[in-house]
Design a protein around this motif. Structure first.
Motif, PDB file in Angstrom:
ATOM      1  N   GLN A   8      68.998 -37.237  -6.436  1.00  0.00           N
ATOM      2  CA  GLN A   8      67.846 -36.899  -5.584  1.00  0.00           C
ATOM      3  C   GLN A   8      68.287 -36.712  -4.140  1.00  0.00           C
ATOM      4  OE1 GLN A   8      64.048 -38.613  -6.092  1.00  0.00           O
ATOM      5  NE2 GLN A   8      64.579 -39.620  -8.016  1.00  0.00           N
ATOM      6  N   GLU A   9      69.222 -37.555  -3.706  1.00  0.00           N
ATOM      7  CA  GLU A   9      69.728 -37.425  -2.323  1.00  0.00           C
ATOM      8  C   GLU A   9      70.413 -36.078  -2.130  1.00  0.00           C
ATOM      9  OE1 GLU A   9      70.884 -42.115  -1.768  1.00  0.00           O
ATOM     10  OE2 GLU A   9      72.435 -40.601  -1.466  1.00  0.00           O
ATOM     11  N   CYS A  29      64.842 -30.202   2.456  1.00  0.00           N
ATOM     12  CA  CYS A  29      63.645 -30.833   1.875  1.00  0.00           C
ATOM     13  C   CYS A  29      62.409 -29.950   2.032  1.00  0.00           C
ATOM     14  CB  CYS A  29      63.405 -32.223   2.438  1.00  0.00           C
ATOM     15  SG  CYS A  29      62.878 -32.224   4.136  1.00  0.00           S
ATOM     16  N   VAL A  57      70.784 -36.087   3.130  1.00  0.00           N
ATOM     17  CA  VAL A  57      69.417 -36.172   2.610  1.00  0.00           C
ATOM     18  C   VAL A  57      68.508 -35.310   3.487  1.00  0.00           C
ATOM     19  CG1 VAL A  57      67.515 -37.751   2.026  1.00  0.00           C
ATOM     20  CG2 VAL A  57      69.886 -38.526   1.840  1.00  0.00           C
TER      21      VAL A  57
END
Ligand code: SAM
Length: 322
Positions: free
Chosen positions: A42-43, A24, A20
């Protein structure tokens, strides 16, 4: 090409154990009415921006998505295409193909409009796309091409160009470097696989897109992405990476060079009500008109003071002429 095997090994690992926050970014994932993105997907958001531009997807395009990751953007594109095979996703790493398949199966249980046949996942890589010439409307890749050595980047761009229909679009998001990344980092295969050391500068990156034959580029977003700090990365000074979202069009390169839209506008401030450059640009007095960087430079030289050129916003969203 040993570095590609290092990348494959890295993505095998993050397919099995999601990392994760690997890539990002400073933007919220695209939310759309009726679209539920599974948590696992999403991870596994390993993108560095977005390649999905909703206002241009109403014609149910055929999308070729290169480097599927967890399948997040493939699902977002499928939201618009909504037909079997509307999205073809190419992925060389078997574990990643399996993870994306599982995530898309979950998505089908959570999204009544979605059927797994909407995304066809195929084995293949960016250098040998398993589709015919001029077959797709859009080629998209997010945070993949930056890991390629420059010559391989050119091969991948030419391959994307080959499979696009005339007028088709290459939609990309990649890190770029605010200055050249030193060789000791460029040679670090693990950092390269993590999208931290293969980035080119903005000028080198856009030049390679144009050299592959794309006649128009639009910069959709440019944001801070990562800091390579001097201590950790053994640099004389900190080095900022940015993420760049772009759309390149398979249109002929004009004789005077490609059009690159970065969000500049030209504003005529002269004494007439209109300025006509007899080359397709009509500026109404006091009203900003989007122009590409090439036209902006021409106007600035031609009518200094009389035509005001605003700075690049790096968030171009249409309205230009060139
Ligand atoms: C940084 S991840 C990005 C994944 C996805 N685009 C996203 O936004 O989450 C890069 C992806 O490209 C795949 N990949 C690695 N080498 C590739 C190659 N030569 N051709 C196509 N895909 C490749 C990786 O396995 C991984 O799925």
């Amino acid at each position: 090409m040993a570095y590609l095997e290092t990348a494959a090994q890295f993505y095998r690992e993050v397919a099995q154990t999601p990392e994760v926050g690997l890539c990002c970014v400073q933007s919220t994932p695209l939310q759309l009415p009726g679209l539920k993105i599974p948590c696992k997907m999403q991870e596994m958001n390993y993108g560095c921006g977005t390649t999905v531009h909703p206002t241009e997807l109403s014609s149910q395009p055929t999308v070729l998505y290169v480097g599927v990751g967890g399948g997040l953007e493939a699902l977002q594109f499928a939201y618009f295409s909504r037909r079997p095979g509307g999205v073809i996703a190419i992925e060389p790493v078997a574990a990643m193909r399996e993870a994306a398949t599982r995530n898309l199966e979950i998505a089908a249980t959570e999204n009544p409009w979605f059927d797994t046949s909407f995304v066809e996942i195929k084995a293949g890589d960016a250098f040998n796309l398993p589709v015919a010439d001029a077959a797709v409307d859009i080629v998209a890749q997010n945070c993949l091409f930056n890991i390629f050595e420059p010559e391989d980047l050119t091969r991948a761009l030419l391959e994307a160009y080959r499979v696009l229909k005339p007028g088709g679009r290459l939609q990309m998001s990649d890190p770029i470097a605010t200055r050249a990344i030193p060789e000791h980092l460029r040679q670090d295969e693990q950092l390269r696989a993590m999208c931290l050391s293969g980035a080119l500068t903005y000028d080198e990156y856009t030049e390679r897109i144009i050299n592959a034959g794309f006649g128009q580029i639009e910069i959709r977003a440019r944001r801070p992405y990562r800091l390579l700090d001097s201590q950790t990365y053994k640099l004389e000074e900190n080095l900022l990476l940015e993420s760049l979202d772009s759309v390149a069009f398979k249109v002929a390169i004009p004789e005077d060079g490609a059009c690159v839209f970065t969000g500049k506008t030209a504003i005529y401030a002269g004494t007439e009500s209109l300025f006509d450059d007899s080359a397709g640009h009509l500026l109404q007095r006091g009203i900003p008109a989007a122009v590409c960087d090439k036209t902006a430079a021409k106007f600035a030289a031609l009518k200094p003071g009389e035509i005001i050129i605003t700075d690049s916003t790096w968030h171009y969203s249409g309205g230009g002429c060139c």
